[in-house]
Design a protein around this motif. Sequence first.
Motif, short mmCIF file in Angstrom:
data_model
loop_
_atom_site.label_atom_id
_atom_site.label_comp_id
_atom_site.label_asym_id
_atom_site.label_seq_id
_atom_site.Cartn_x
_atom_site.Cartn_y
_atom_site.Cartn_z
N LEU A 125 0.53 -1.26 -0.16
CA LEU A 125 -0.03 -0.03 0.02
C LEU A 125 0.73 1.48 0.04
CD1 LEU A 125 -2.75 -1.29 2.82
CD2 LEU A 125 -2.76 -1.09 -0.30
N SER A 126 2.03 1.30 0.40
CA SER A 126 2.61 2.37 0.49
C SER A 126 3.60 3.42 -0.95
CB SER A 126 4.03 2.24 1.79
OG SER A 126 4.97 1.33 1.28
N ARG A 127 3.82 1.87 -1.41
CA ARG A 127 3.84 1.87 -2.79
C ARG A 127 2.83 2.71 -4.19
NH1 ARG A 127 8.10 -3.27 -1.92
NH2 ARG A 127 9.39 -2.04 -1.20
N ILE A 128 1.80 2.24 -3.91
CA ILE A 128 0.93 2.64 -5.08
C ILE A 128 0.76 3.72 -4.52
CG2 ILE A 128 -0.22 0.38 -4.64
CD1 ILE A 128 -2.74 1.98 -3.35
N PRO A 129 0.05 4.33 -5.94
CA PRO A 129 -0.70 6.28 -6.21
C PRO A 129 -1.34 6.56 -5.09
CG PRO A 129 -0.41 4.92 -8.52
CD PRO A 129 -0.62 3.75 -7.45
N SER A 130 -1.40 7.41 -4.93
CA SER A 130 -2.03 8.34 -3.38
C SER A 130 -3.53 8.48 -3.85
CB SER A 130 -1.38 9.83 -3.38
OG SER A 130 -1.66 10.18 -4.82
N ALA A 131 -3.82 8.42 -5.38
CA ALA A 131 -5.26 8.06 -5.67
C ALA A 131 -5.68 6.83 -5.57
CB ALA A 131 -5.14 8.74 -7.24
N GLU A 132 -4.94 5.74 -5.44
CA GLU A 132 -5.31 4.59 -5.55
C GLU A 132 -5.91 4.49 -4.43
OE1 GLU A 132 -3.46 1.66 -7.39
OE2 GLU A 132 -3.46 2.64 -9.41
N LEU A 133 -4.54 4.61 -3.31
CA LEU A 133 -4.83 4.83 -2.01
C LEU A 133 -5.75 5.47 -1.44
CD1 LEU A 133 -3.43 3.59 0.55
CD2 LEU A 133 -1.81 5.80 0.73
N ALA A 134 -6.25 6.07 -2.40
CA ALA A 134 -7.38 7.35 -0.99
C ALA A 134 -7.99 6.48 -1.72
CB ALA A 134 -7.42 8.65 -1.73
N ILE A 135 -9.16 5.82 -2.91
CA ILE A 135 -10.17 4.88 -3.20
C ILE A 135 -9.81 3.70 -1.86
CG2 ILE A 135 -11.18 3.70 -5.08
CD1 ILE A 135 -9.81 5.14 -6.91
N LEU A 136 -8.80 2.90 -1.70
CA LEU A 136 -8.87 1.48 -0.10
C LEU A 136 -9.37 2.56 0.95
CD1 LEU A 136 -6.77 -1.45 -0.90
CD2 LEU A 136 -6.59 0.36 1.76
N LEU A 137 -8.49 3.15 1.14
CA LEU A 137 -8.73 4.10 2.18
C LEU A 137 -9.97 4.60 2.83
CD1 LEU A 137 -5.19 5.99 3.15
CD2 LEU A 137 -6.39 3.52 4.26
N GLU A 138 -11.11 4.64 1.83
CA GLU A 138 -12.44 5.07 2.46
C GLU A 138 -12.87 4.18 2.46
OE1 GLU A 138 -14.29 6.63 -1.46
OE2 GLU A 138 -12.82 8.41 -1.56
N HIS A 139 -12.31 2.86 2.63
CA HIS A 139 -13.16 1.50 2.50
C HIS A 139 -12.74 0.68 4.09
CE1 HIS A 139 -15.59 2.64 -1.09
NE2 HIS A 139 -15.31 2.78 -1.71
N ALA A 140 -11.27 1.33 4.05
CA ALA A 140 -10.54 0.58 5.32
C ALA A 140 -11.00 0.43 6.34
CB ALA A 140 -9.12 0.39 5.12
N GLN A 141 -10.78 0.23 7.46
CA GLN A 141 -10.62 -0.36 8.83
C GLN A 141 -9.42 -0.59 9.64
OE1 GLN A 141 -13.07 -3.01 11.16
NE2 GLN A 141 -13.99 -1.27 12.23
N GLU A 142 -8.69 -0.19 10.30
CA GLU A 142 -7.72 -0.47 11.25
C GLU A 142 -8.38 -1.47 12.44
OE1 GLU A 142 -4.83 1.77 13.28
OE2 GLU A 142 -3.42 1.32 11.41
N ILE A 143 -7.87 -2.47 12.83
CA ILE A 143 -8.04 -2.76 13.50
C ILE A 143 -6.50 -3.56 14.24
CG2 ILE A 143 -9.59 -4.07 12.59
CD1 ILE A 143 -8.86 -6.85 12.19
N HIS A 144 -6.60 -4.10 15.31
CA HIS A 144 -5.45 -4.42 16.66
C HIS A 144 -5.94 -5.83 16.95
CE1 HIS A 144 -3.03 -5.16 19.93
NE2 HIS A 144 -2.52 -4.57 19.27
N CYS A 145 -4.60 -7.21 16.12
CA CYS A 145 -5.24 -8.44 16.85
C CYS A 145 -3.76 -8.70 17.62
CB CYS A 145 -4.95 -9.21 15.10
SG CYS A 145 -6.37 -9.30 14.23
N ARG A 146 -4.64 -9.78 18.50
CA ARG A 146 -3.66 -10.44 19.22
C ARG A 146 -2.98 -12.00 18.74
NH1 ARG A 146 -8.10 -9.99 24.14
NH2 ARG A 146 -9.15 -11.03 22.68
N SER A 147 -1.89 -12.11 19.46
CA SER A 147 -1.24 -13.18 18.96
C SER A 147 -2.32 -14.52 19.38
CB SER A 147 0.00 -13.83 20.15
OG SER A 147 0.69 -14.70 19.49
N ARG A 148 -2.94 -14.90 18.29
CA ARG A 148 -3.46 -16.59 18.10
C ARG A 148 -4.91 -15.91 17.76
NH1 ARG A 148 -1.26 -21.49 22.05
NH2 ARG A 148 0.59 -21.21 20.99
N ASP A 149 -5.45 -14.70 18.21
CA ASP A 149 -6.66 -14.22 17.36
C ASP A 149 -6.94 -15.08 15.71
OD1 ASP A 149 -6.98 -11.99 19.07
OD2 ASP A 149 -7.21 -11.34 18.16
N GLU A 150 -7.92 -15.91 15.28
CA GLU A 150 -8.34 -16.66 15.02
C GLU A 150 -8.82 -15.64 13.57
OE1 GLU A 150 -12.74 -18.75 13.60
OE2 GLU A 150 -10.78 -19.67 15.07
#
Length: 249
Positions: free
Chosen positions: A28-53
């Motif tokens: 994601l850090s290497r794609i054009p900013s316009a493409e990244l903006a489209i993806l981030l409109e729909h993305a959510q950042e989550i935190h997972c713990r070790s062994r989470d399924e």
Amino acid sequence: MSERAQARAHPVESGPSAPARPLQNEILSRIPSAELAILLEHAQEIHCRSRDEMFEAGSVIDRVYFPQTGMASLVIVLEDGTTVEALTVGREGFTAVPLLNAVRTARYKGICQVEGRFLALSAETFLSIIDRLPDLSRRLHRYAQYASDVAAQSAACNGVHRLEQRCARWLLVTSDAIGSTTFNLTQEFLSQMLAVRRPGVTVAMASLAKKELISYRYRQVTLVDVPGLKETACECYATIRGRAEELLA
């Protein structure tokens, strides 16, 4: 994501502004900013713990994960419950390769191996926008080839090389995947990933620590001497790094 996985993954940000922190996923850090903006409109950042399924083998793929600081393991589950790691997925990749070939069923079980942050979006959304993201699509297809090559190399490694070499290779790959030389790990978990008995892992880790290549205490591993660890690892680590440089740059 299964109901159990939903209960154990912890959203920390969502919406168009996520993530507020710099992107650490290398695709994601290497794609054009316009493409990244489209993806981030729909993305959510989550935190997972070790062994989470994250998903079950045979389940419908309903979420796509791009690791930021965490790492996932894709594992094969045998009839007797034994798990064997097929592939690790860190900041170099993403978890939903089958979607690129219009396959909606997960071949492997996905578990969080190293606790951390992931960008996630629904599979339906991913499929609906990927045609508008040509550079991302190209990079994801190249990652799919890399993942296939790494899985094959790892299978050969597990069948031929000494356990100490394989442990060194696994520790180096994990460090690269999360961008840190310190991470949480239990010997029980490592033995499951390498499909060996725990006493063997205990001996191998003790040998690496005795050579002052790593330190290991309270379930935390630190790679003390990375060059030395690379010398101890089998040829497979260098082969994997070479494929990454060829396919993912």
